[in-house]
Design a protein around this motif. Structure first.
Motif, PDB file in Angstrom:
ATOM      1  N   GLU A 165      12.247  31.420 -49.875  1.00 26.33           N
ATOM      2  CA  GLU A 165      10.912  30.892 -50.160  1.00 26.33           C
ATOM      3  C   GLU A 165       9.981  31.087 -48.973  1.00 26.33           C
ATOM      4  O   GLU A 165       8.790  31.346 -49.128  1.00 26.33           O
ATOM      5  N   ALA A 166      10.522  30.972 -47.765  1.00 24.53           N
ATOM      6  CA  ALA A 166       9.686  31.153 -46.578  1.00 24.53           C
ATOM      7  C   ALA A 166       9.281  32.602 -46.411  1.00 24.53           C
ATOM      8  O   ALA A 166       8.281  32.904 -45.763  1.00 24.53           O
ATOM      9  N   PRO A 172       4.845  28.906 -52.773  1.00 27.68           N
ATOM     10  CA  PRO A 172       5.436  28.595 -54.083  1.00 27.68           C
ATOM     11  C   PRO A 172       4.447  27.942 -55.043  1.00 27.68           C
ATOM     12  O   PRO A 172       4.468  28.231 -56.242  1.00 27.68           O
ATOM     13  N   ALA A 173       3.557  27.094 -54.528  1.00 25.58           N
ATOM     14  CA  ALA A 173       2.598  26.418 -55.400  1.00 25.58           C
ATOM     15  C   ALA A 173       1.608  27.379 -56.029  1.00 25.58           C
ATOM     16  O   ALA A 173       1.007  27.077 -57.071  1.00 25.58           O
ATOM     17  N   ASP A 174       1.412  28.541 -55.394  1.00 25.38           N
ATOM     18  CA  ASP A 174       0.439  29.512 -55.898  1.00 25.38           C
ATOM     19  C   ASP A 174       1.094  30.665 -56.639  1.00 25.38           C
ATOM     20  O   ASP A 174       0.412  31.620 -57.035  1.00 25.38           O
ATOM     21  N   ALA A 175       2.401  30.603 -56.833  1.00 23.04           N
ATOM     22  CA  ALA A 175       3.105  31.721 -57.450  1.00 23.04           C
ATOM     23  C   ALA A 175       2.562  32.041 -58.838  1.00 23.04           C
ATOM     24  O   ALA A 175       2.460  33.207 -59.226  1.00 23.04           O
ATOM     25  N   TYR A 180       2.403  38.893 -60.050  1.00 23.52           N
ATOM     26  CA  TYR A 180       2.961  40.209 -59.726  1.00 23.52           C
ATOM     27  C   TYR A 180       3.229  40.356 -58.232  1.00 23.52           C
ATOM     28  O   TYR A 180       4.218  40.967 -57.824  1.00 23.52           O
ATOM     29  N   VAL A 181       2.342  39.799 -57.395  1.00 21.64           N
ATOM     30  CA  VAL A 181       2.596  39.802 -55.959  1.00 21.64           C
ATOM     31  C   VAL A 181       3.863  38.999 -55.662  1.00 21.64           C
ATOM     32  O   VAL A 181       4.714  39.419 -54.873  1.00 21.64           O
ATOM     33  N   THR A 182       3.988  37.848 -56.311  1.00 20.61           N
ATOM     34  CA  THR A 182       5.158  37.002 -56.097  1.00 20.61           C
ATOM     35  C   THR A 182       6.436  37.696 -56.540  1.00 20.61           C
ATOM     36  O   THR A 182       7.457  37.698 -55.826  1.00 20.61           O
TER      37      THR A 182
END
Length: 237
Positions: A165-166, A172-175, A180-182
């Motif tokens: 996650e780091a 994570p809140a903006d995933a 697609y970036v995530t």
């Protein structure tokens, strides 16, 4: 061993010896820590003795760049242009990767050093003798940019953290906002065998992009591409 070290320290100074000692010292302590005083101490001389060979720190850095660039293999003979360019660029990458500070210093120079100019001239010459026009070669060199010397700014930098996650470039809140970036960031962040540790295999990515560029350059060469006629077709009568 102590006698050998002392004999080396007492050997007459030369510009080449000063520059090679500076490269070795920067490899050991980092470029930020390198100073004329520390270099003089390493060579067993007073700092003023160095200024007979390099006028200032900028000249020292220029010379260090030339030492590193001098490690690049000479152009391959009897090779097609694509193989020759690929060999030169990957050799440049090996040379710069051997000195972690080198890319930073190359980018910091106000103008190309003599060795960098000679290397650039060699690469340009490979394109020109390989059938590339001056116009296409000009744009090819712009496209290669720093890749010609074996380094680029990567989009996804490796993180030293083992926490997946780091490592994500998106919080994570903006995933959900950037799916697609995530997705891509999470997919490329877990190669434990990567040459850069946790992250993408930067050597693979470098060669992948380089081969795409070289293939594209060849297609444009075959089409007779020019900046005045990007389609490469004959203009209508």
């Amino acid at each position: 061993m102590a006698q050998q070290t002392e004999a080396v320290r007492r050997a007459p100074l030369s510009r080449d010896r000063v520059l090679r000692a500076a490269v070795a010292l920067a490899d050991e302590i980092g470029i930020e820590a390198l100073s004329m005083r520390k270099l003089a101490q390493e060579l067993g001389v007073v700092p003023m003795a160095l200024y007979k060979h390099v006028a200032n720190k900028d000249q020292l850095l220029d010379g260090m760049v030339d030492v590193v660039v001098g490690e690049i293999d000479p152009p391959a003979t009897e090779s097609d242009w694509k193989s020759a360019v690929r060999q030169r660029i990957l050799s440049a990458r090996r040379a710069l990767l051997g000195h972690s500070w080198a890319a930073q210093v190359v980018q910091s120079r106000a103008r190309p050093t003599p060795a960098v100019l000679a290397y650039m001239d060699s690469v340009i010459g490979i394109f020109r003798t390989g059938g590339f026009s001056v116009d296409l070669t000009h744009h090819v060199m712009h496209t290669l940019g720093s890749r010609m010397l074996g380094f680029t700014q990567e989009l996804f930098d490796a993180s030293p953290s083992p926490d997946p996650e780091a490592q994500a470039v998106v919080a994570p809140a903006d995933a959900g906002k950037f799916p697609y970036v995530t997705e891509l960031a999470r997919a490329v962040a877990h190669d434990e065998e990567s040459v850069v540790g946790q992250g993408c295999d930067d050597q693979f990515e470098f060669e992948f992009a380089l081969d795409l560029l070289l293939d594209g350059f060849e297609r444009l060469r075959q089409q007779g591409w020019t900046s005045a006629n990007p389609s490469g077709t004959s203009p209508p009568n």
